[in-house]
Design a protein around this motif. Structure first.
Motif, PDB file in Angstrom:
ATOM      1  N   ALA A 134       0.835  -1.199   0.000  1.00 34.65           N
ATOM      2  CA  ALA A 134       0.000   0.000   0.000  1.00 34.65           C
ATOM      3  C   ALA A 134       0.874   1.254   0.000  1.00 34.65           C
ATOM      4  O   ALA A 134       1.969   1.265   0.560  1.00 34.65           O
ATOM      5  CB  ALA A 134      -0.885   0.007   1.233  1.00 34.65           C
ATOM      6  N   THR A 135       0.364   2.295  -0.654  1.00 33.23           N
ATOM      7  CA  THR A 135       1.022   3.598  -0.624  1.00 33.23           C
ATOM      8  C   THR A 135       0.277   4.472   0.368  1.00 33.23           C
ATOM      9  O   THR A 135      -0.927   4.686   0.240  1.00 33.23           O
ATOM     10  CB  THR A 135       0.995   4.242  -2.030  1.00 33.23           C
ATOM     11  N   LEU A 136       1.011   4.969   1.354  1.00 35.02           N
ATOM     12  CA  LEU A 136       0.396   5.740   2.451  1.00 35.02           C
ATOM     13  C   LEU A 136       0.928   7.164   2.494  1.00 35.02           C
ATOM     14  O   LEU A 136       2.106   7.392   2.190  1.00 35.02           O
ATOM     15  CB  LEU A 136       0.801   5.091   3.786  1.00 35.02           C
ATOM     16  N   VAL A 137       0.083   8.096   2.890  1.00 32.63           N
ATOM     17  CA  VAL A 137       0.577   9.428   3.269  1.00 32.63           C
ATOM     18  C   VAL A 137      -0.034   9.783   4.617  1.00 32.63           C
ATOM     19  O   VAL A 137      -1.138   9.319   4.946  1.00 32.63           O
ATOM     20  CB  VAL A 137       0.212  10.539   2.260  1.00 32.63           C
ATOM     21  N   ILE A 138       0.685  10.581   5.365  1.00 32.25           N
ATOM     22  CA  ILE A 138       0.120  11.072   6.617  1.00 32.25           C
ATOM     23  C   ILE A 138      -0.838  12.219   6.285  1.00 32.25           C
ATOM     24  O   ILE A 138      -0.473  13.157   5.575  1.00 32.25           O
ATOM     25  CB  ILE A 138       1.236  11.523   7.578  1.00 32.25           C
ATOM     26  N   ALA A 139      -2.075  12.125   6.755  1.00 30.95           N
ATOM     27  CA  ALA A 139      -3.070  13.168   6.501  1.00 30.95           C
ATOM     28  C   ALA A 139      -2.662  14.433   7.257  1.00 30.95           C
ATOM     29  O   ALA A 139      -2.306  14.367   8.434  1.00 30.95           O
ATOM     30  CB  ALA A 139      -4.449  12.707   6.951  1.00 30.95           C
ATOM     31  N   ARG A 140      -2.702  15.552   6.575  1.00 32.98           N
ATOM     32  CA  ARG A 140      -2.324  16.832   7.181  1.00 32.98           C
ATOM     33  C   ARG A 140      -3.543  17.661   7.546  1.00 32.98           C
ATOM     34  O   ARG A 140      -3.501  18.472   8.450  1.00 32.98           O
ATOM     35  CB  ARG A 140      -1.455  17.658   6.210  1.00 32.98           C
ATOM     36  N   GLU A 195       0.456  12.432  17.459  1.00 30.31           N
ATOM     37  CA  GLU A 195       0.932  11.047  17.534  1.00 30.31           C
ATOM     38  C   GLU A 195       0.222  10.191  16.479  1.00 30.31           C
ATOM     39  O   GLU A 195      -0.922  10.479  16.118  1.00 30.31           O
ATOM     40  CB  GLU A 195       0.614  10.454  18.913  1.00 30.31           C
ATOM     41  N   ILE A 196       0.900   9.134  16.062  1.00 26.02           N
ATOM     42  CA  ILE A 196       0.293   8.218  15.092  1.00 26.02           C
ATOM     43  C   ILE A 196      -0.889   7.501  15.746  1.00 26.02           C
ATOM     44  O   ILE A 196      -0.783   7.045  16.888  1.00 26.02           O
ATOM     45  CB  ILE A 196       1.315   7.162  14.637  1.00 26.02           C
ATOM     46  N   ALA A 197      -1.988   7.390  15.014  1.00 20.58           N
ATOM     47  CA  ALA A 197      -3.161   6.684  15.548  1.00 20.58           C
ATOM     48  C   ALA A 197      -3.429   5.427  14.702  1.00 20.58           C
ATOM     49  O   ALA A 197      -3.088   4.325  15.105  1.00 20.58           O
ATOM     50  CB  ALA A 197      -4.358   7.604  15.607  1.00 20.58           C
ATOM     51  N   ASP A 208       5.490   9.352  17.516  1.00 15.92           N
ATOM     52  CA  ASP A 208       5.249  10.397  16.516  1.00 15.92           C
ATOM     53  C   ASP A 208       5.642   9.879  15.129  1.00 15.92           C
ATOM     54  O   ASP A 208       6.101   8.749  14.987  1.00 15.92           O
ATOM     55  CB  ASP A 208       5.991  11.687  16.883  1.00 15.92           C
ATOM     56  N   SER A 209       5.476  10.727  14.111  1.00 14.13           N
ATOM     57  CA  SER A 209       5.664  10.231  12.753  1.00 14.13           C
ATOM     58  C   SER A 209       7.132   9.906  12.453  1.00 14.13           C
ATOM     59  O   SER A 209       7.403   9.048  11.616  1.00 14.13           O
ATOM     60  CB  SER A 209       5.083  11.210  11.736  1.00 14.13           C
ATOM     61  N   ALA A 210       8.070  10.558  13.145  1.00 11.16           N
ATOM     62  CA  ALA A 210       9.495  10.257  12.927  1.00 11.16           C
ATOM     63  C   ALA A 210       9.762   8.773  13.204  1.00 11.16           C
ATOM     64  O   ALA A 210      10.539   8.118  12.513  1.00 11.16           O
ATOM     65  CB  ALA A 210      10.371  11.130  13.819  1.00 11.16           C
TER      66      ALA A 210
END
Lengths: 260, 260
Positions: free
Chosen positions: B111-117, B161-163, B213-215
């Motif tokens: 899957a190709t993912l992006v973090i929603a902003r 934080e990542i959910a 977190d996303s890092a």
């Protein structure tokens, strides 16, 4: 009154918008403002806007079906329409317009408010400003208020700032100044909220959109709620503290009534 | 397949729950776990729970109506049922059970993912853990991902934080350890998420529910998504960074398959 398809994304995902319009004195109050807000919401949700004429017709049909009450709430739903399974909308969405109407009375006396503890408003979602079909946080906040015997819940945002009530905006009086939370606190973009701000400014009353914590509102001289159906309703109690807003609110109310 | 009343609170307010159950090998996968989650959700939403037999019957009827596909998603809706205008539920709620089914394929490749902003998950609402009919934030996150050509959005909570993803939970591999965000990060309480954690523990693999977190996830060795329909799907790209999860994920996948 048609039913809603089981595949309508308004039902399956809460993907849609609604407006609640006051019908009184044989008129739909602030009709244009409601249409404009719905248009703004459609842009956020990736939906085409409804035809104003179709909206108007649906409102009148719903009023007739409800026996054309003297004073009524007309609810217009603009749901995203049928979609396949999953979150992705169809490439060519066909939203569905529906409407209902019900008689409403003007609430008497001051409202009893508590600050909701179990749920906060998502100020990090554009949906917080919208009357959307995803209203579960508001339902949970109201239920929490009812459990304590209160009429309504005041909701904080995720940062602990005051946002708005579960089904109303909130204003308070600090000295000669009217305050209300800024929209980016996760506040519903209320029609009556905008009208009060506009009227205050035309009436030469200082009104500010601010960020405030609950200590601020507890210290207010008077508090009131606004929405399209109740207009302006004083708050008699907040979290057990009594407010005797009589003078301040009725002065304001008179003043605003001249403009709203 | 019945329609939904315009006065059903599932439609008007997103007051209700759903479950998406995998039908494959002539069985409804993890049926009991789905029923238990629905029960927990009913407690949060103040609704009576559905009868397990009625749920099962509705699932089978929906599968028949869909032509009994070999592999299908069965969606069961438990909406709060009819209510008068406004947020307050009736004192005696009558939720409505409905079901649909549709053939599904297993997605191929990473899957190709992006973090929603533009939207975050409301970790300050109990609804964040539930598959509720108020899913607009998820719809907005997914739409944002699609706009960039990605398959899915990874959602942060309001604290950054990542959910979880818009329609899946997320796991990643750090050395020999499996990580996933803790439920109180605003995470959907996924059935497959729980199964993976349980399987890892039975397989002697260290699995941790953490705050990150996303890092942290950008630095992971491998990432995968889970939900009831896809099972376990590797992530090939996140925010433009490529992951070549082959070895790590297939080792995991084999290991977990023995238990899940």
């Amino acid at each position: 009154m048609t039913d809603i398809s089981l595949e309508d994304r308004g039902f399956t995902l809460g993907h849609g918008l609604f407006e609640t319009v006051l019908w009184a004195d044989d008129a739909l109050y602030y009709w244009d403002a409601h249409l404009e807000r719905l248009d703004r919401g459609c842009q956020v949700l990736g939906l085409p806007s409804p035809q104003p004429e179709a909206m108007h017709r649906a409102a009148l049909v719903a009023l007739e079906a409800a026996g054309r009450p003297e004073r009524a709430a007309v609810r217009l739903n603009w749901s995203a329409g049928p979609g396949a399974r999953g979150l992705d909308p169809p490439t060519d969405p066909h939203p569905v317009l529906t409407a209902t109407a019900a008689a409403v009375a003007t609430p008497k006396g001051g409202a009893t408010l508590v600050i909701a503890r179990g749920v906060r408003r998502n100020d990090r979602s554009p949906a917080a400003r919208l009357k959307s079909l995803s209203y579960l946080d508001n339902v949970l906040a109201r239920a929490e208020a009812r459990e304590t015997g209160a009429d309504e819940a005041l909701m904080l945002n995720t940062g602990g700032e005051i946002a708005c009530a579960a089904a109303a905006n909130v204003f308070w009086v600090e000295g000669d100044r009217l305050c209300t939370p800024a929209l980016d606190c996760g506040v519903l973009d209320g029609i009556m909220r905008a009208k009060v701000l506009e009227s205050a400014s035309r009436g030469g009353l200082e009104a500010r959109e601010i960020r405030a914590d609950s200590a601020k509102i507890h210290a207010a001289e008077a508090i009131f709620l606004t929405n399209s159906l109740i207009g302006l309703r004083p708050v008699g109690r907040l979290d057990g503290k009594t407010f005797a807003p009589g003078a301040a609110i009725s002065r304001l109310s008179d003043m605003l009534a001249a403009f709203v």
